[in-house]
Motif scaffolding. Structure first.
Motif, PDB file in Angstrom:
ATOM      1  N   ASN A  66      -2.307  -1.445 -15.064  1.00  0.00           N
ATOM      2  CA  ASN A  66      -2.209  -2.003 -13.719  1.00  0.00           C
ATOM      3  C   ASN A  66      -1.027  -2.963 -13.610  1.00  0.00           C
ATOM      4  OD1 ASN A  66      -4.456  -0.554 -13.073  1.00  0.00           O
ATOM      5  ND2 ASN A  66      -5.802  -2.298 -12.726  1.00  0.00           N
ATOM      6  N   VAL A  88       5.858  -1.786  -8.357  1.00  0.00           N
ATOM      7  CA  VAL A  88       5.697  -1.893  -6.909  1.00  0.00           C
ATOM      8  C   VAL A  88       6.199  -3.230  -6.381  1.00  0.00           C
ATOM      9  CG1 VAL A  88       3.944  -1.957  -5.076  1.00  0.00           C
ATOM     10  CG2 VAL A  88       3.803  -0.240  -6.874  1.00  0.00           C
ATOM     11  N   THR A 102       4.389  -6.345  -6.889  1.00  0.00           N
ATOM     12  CA  THR A 102       3.227  -7.073  -6.396  1.00  0.00           C
ATOM     13  C   THR A 102       2.439  -7.611  -7.588  1.00  0.00           C
ATOM     14  OG1 THR A 102       1.315  -6.934  -4.902  1.00  0.00           O
ATOM     15  CG2 THR A 102       1.728  -5.028  -6.313  1.00  0.00           C
ATOM     16  N   SER A 132      -3.544  -7.073  -6.839  1.00  0.00           N
ATOM     17  CA  SER A 132      -3.344  -6.202  -5.671  1.00  0.00           C
ATOM     18  C   SER A 132      -3.464  -4.736  -6.047  1.00  0.00           C
ATOM     19  CB  SER A 132      -1.969  -6.474  -5.043  1.00  0.00           C
ATOM     20  OG  SER A 132      -1.908  -7.780  -4.503  1.00  0.00           O
ATOM     21  N   ILE A 133      -2.941  -4.384  -7.214  1.00  0.00           N
ATOM     22  CA  ILE A 133      -3.057  -3.006  -7.688  1.00  0.00           C
ATOM     23  C   ILE A 133      -4.512  -2.670  -7.984  1.00  0.00           C
ATOM     24  CG2 ILE A 133      -2.462  -1.398  -9.537  1.00  0.00           C
ATOM     25  CD1 ILE A 133      -0.178  -1.958  -7.599  1.00  0.00           C
ATOM     26  N   SER A 134      -5.229  -3.603  -8.608  1.00  0.00           N
ATOM     27  CA  SER A 134      -6.650  -3.381  -8.913  1.00  0.00           C
ATOM     28  C   SER A 134      -7.445  -3.142  -7.629  1.00  0.00           C
ATOM     29  CB  SER A 134      -7.225  -4.583  -9.673  1.00  0.00           C
ATOM     30  OG  SER A 134      -6.596  -4.732 -10.929  1.00  0.00           O
ATOM     31  N   PHE A 139       2.718   1.609  -3.445  1.00  0.00           N
ATOM     32  CA  PHE A 139       1.844   2.057  -4.525  1.00  0.00           C
ATOM     33  C   PHE A 139       1.486   3.531  -4.356  1.00  0.00           C
ATOM     34  CE2 PHE A 139      -2.597   2.106  -6.421  1.00  0.00           C
ATOM     35  CZ  PHE A 139      -2.133   2.291  -7.706  1.00  0.00           C
ATOM     36  N   PHE A 161       2.081  -0.918 -13.062  1.00  0.00           N
ATOM     37  CA  PHE A 161       2.156  -0.516 -11.652  1.00  0.00           C
ATOM     38  C   PHE A 161       2.597  -1.691 -10.789  1.00  0.00           C
ATOM     39  CE2 PHE A 161      -0.792   3.186 -12.443  1.00  0.00           C
ATOM     40  CZ  PHE A 161       0.081   4.154 -11.967  1.00  0.00           C
ATOM     41  N   ALA A 162       2.035  -2.859 -11.053  1.00  0.00           N
ATOM     42  CA  ALA A 162       2.386  -4.051 -10.273  1.00  0.00           C
ATOM     43  C   ALA A 162       3.870  -4.367 -10.407  1.00  0.00           C
ATOM     44  CB  ALA A 162       1.543  -5.236 -10.729  1.00  0.00           C
ATOM     45  N   ARG A 202      -0.973  -7.828 -10.240  1.00  0.00           N
ATOM     46  CA  ARG A 202      -1.934  -6.922 -10.881  1.00  0.00           C
ATOM     47  C   ARG A 202      -3.227  -6.852 -10.068  1.00  0.00           C
ATOM     48  NH1 ARG A 202      -6.020  -7.844 -14.282  1.00  0.00           N
ATOM     49  NH2 ARG A 202      -5.404 -10.028 -14.554  1.00  0.00           N
ATOM     50  N   GLN A 236       0.827  -1.205   0.000  1.00  0.00           N
ATOM     51  CA  GLN A 236       0.000   0.000   0.000  1.00  0.00           C
ATOM     52  C   GLN A 236       0.867   1.263   0.000  1.00  0.00           C
ATOM     53  OE1 GLN A 236      -3.506   0.159  -0.081  1.00  0.00           O
ATOM     54  NE2 GLN A 236      -3.143   2.342  -0.450  1.00  0.00           N
ATOM     55  N   LEU A 263      -6.573   0.342  -6.227  1.00  0.00           N
ATOM     56  CA  LEU A 263      -7.212   1.404  -6.997  1.00  0.00           C
ATOM     57  C   LEU A 263      -8.705   1.479  -6.695  1.00  0.00           C
ATOM     58  CD1 LEU A 263      -5.536   1.170 -10.518  1.00  0.00           C
ATOM     59  CD2 LEU A 263      -5.550   3.166  -9.016  1.00  0.00           C
TER      60      LEU A 263
END
Length: 225
Positions: free
Chosen positions: A180, A187, A189, A193-195, A153, A183-184, A191, A150, A198
């Motif tokens: 996403n 970070v 992690t 977890s990013i979803s 991100f 971003f994953a 996809r 968290q 968000l």
């Protein structure tokens, strides 16, 4: 040539140079356009040049042993890459792909080495600025790896907003087509977890996101996370 000199002033590595010195660097500098999804270079290729972003966005990534893409950084106007710069003979350390159409300044390493031999006073200034850039990157990495998903991100969003955000009446807009999965990879992690992150931020009224970009409604509130 005049425009190239003015562009060079934007980059940290050349900020210690005076007008005459910038003019000299401009003589060994060229510009190249790149379209979205083009590779600037591939990991492991012989390193021939250093690049400076005039416009657009690129991402640097590596492929791990399992074939997964690991994004190292998202770079934009005012950034140079690779960060190992001019004073190293190793191959390109990562693959760089264009995320949004870009225009790059290019300085060939052979040309720069010859240039430094002729102008040692410029070499000293450039090395000092590169050293500071490396220290800044080390501090960012250390702070980044010590946080949970968290925090990482949120930190990534705030950093992108600081570097590329455009102020609007209803918040700060990131006009950048990062998926996403990107971003994953940044970070470290999944996809999913990013979803989830968000979705949570959207429900909290912190931002809205689509394929074109991200609008952050309240930077200060996001930072408190």
């Amino acid at each position: 040539m005049k425009n190239i000199k003015s562009f060079l002033q934007k980059f940290t590595v050349f900020r210690g140079l005076n007008e005459e010195e910038l003019q000299l660097v401009a003589t060994i500098t060229n510009t190249r356009p790149y379209k979205k999804r083009m590779n600037v270079f591939m990991e492991g290729e012989v390193r021939e040049a250093v690049f400076f972003i005039l416009s657009g966005v690129v991402k640097a990534y590596k492929i791990d042993e399992e074939g997964n893409e690991q994004v190292i950084s998202i770079l934009h106007e005012g950034d140079m890459f690779p960060h190992v710069g001019f004073f190293d003979e190793s191959p390109y350390p990562a693959t760089v792909e264009v995320v949004d159409d870009a225009e790059l300044l290019v300085i060939r390493i052979d040309d720069f080495e010859d240039f430094m031999m002729k102008h040692p006073q410029i070499s000293i200034k450039v090395m000092k600025m590169l050293g500071q850039k490396i220290l800044d990157l080390q501090e960012r990495i250390q702070g980044f790896i010590s946080k949970d998903v968290q925090h990482r991100f949120t930190h990534t969003l705030l950093k992108l907003a600081e570097e590329q955000g455009v102020d609007q009446e209803n918040g700060v807009y990131l006009n950048i087509s990062i998926t996403n999965q990107d971003f994953a990879n940044m970070v470290g992690t999944s996809r999913e977890s990013i979803s989830r992150a968000l979705t949570k931020m959207k429900k909290q009224g912190l931002l809205k996101a689509d394929r074109q970009g991200i609008l952050i409604y309240d930077i200060e509130k996001l930072a408190k996370l």
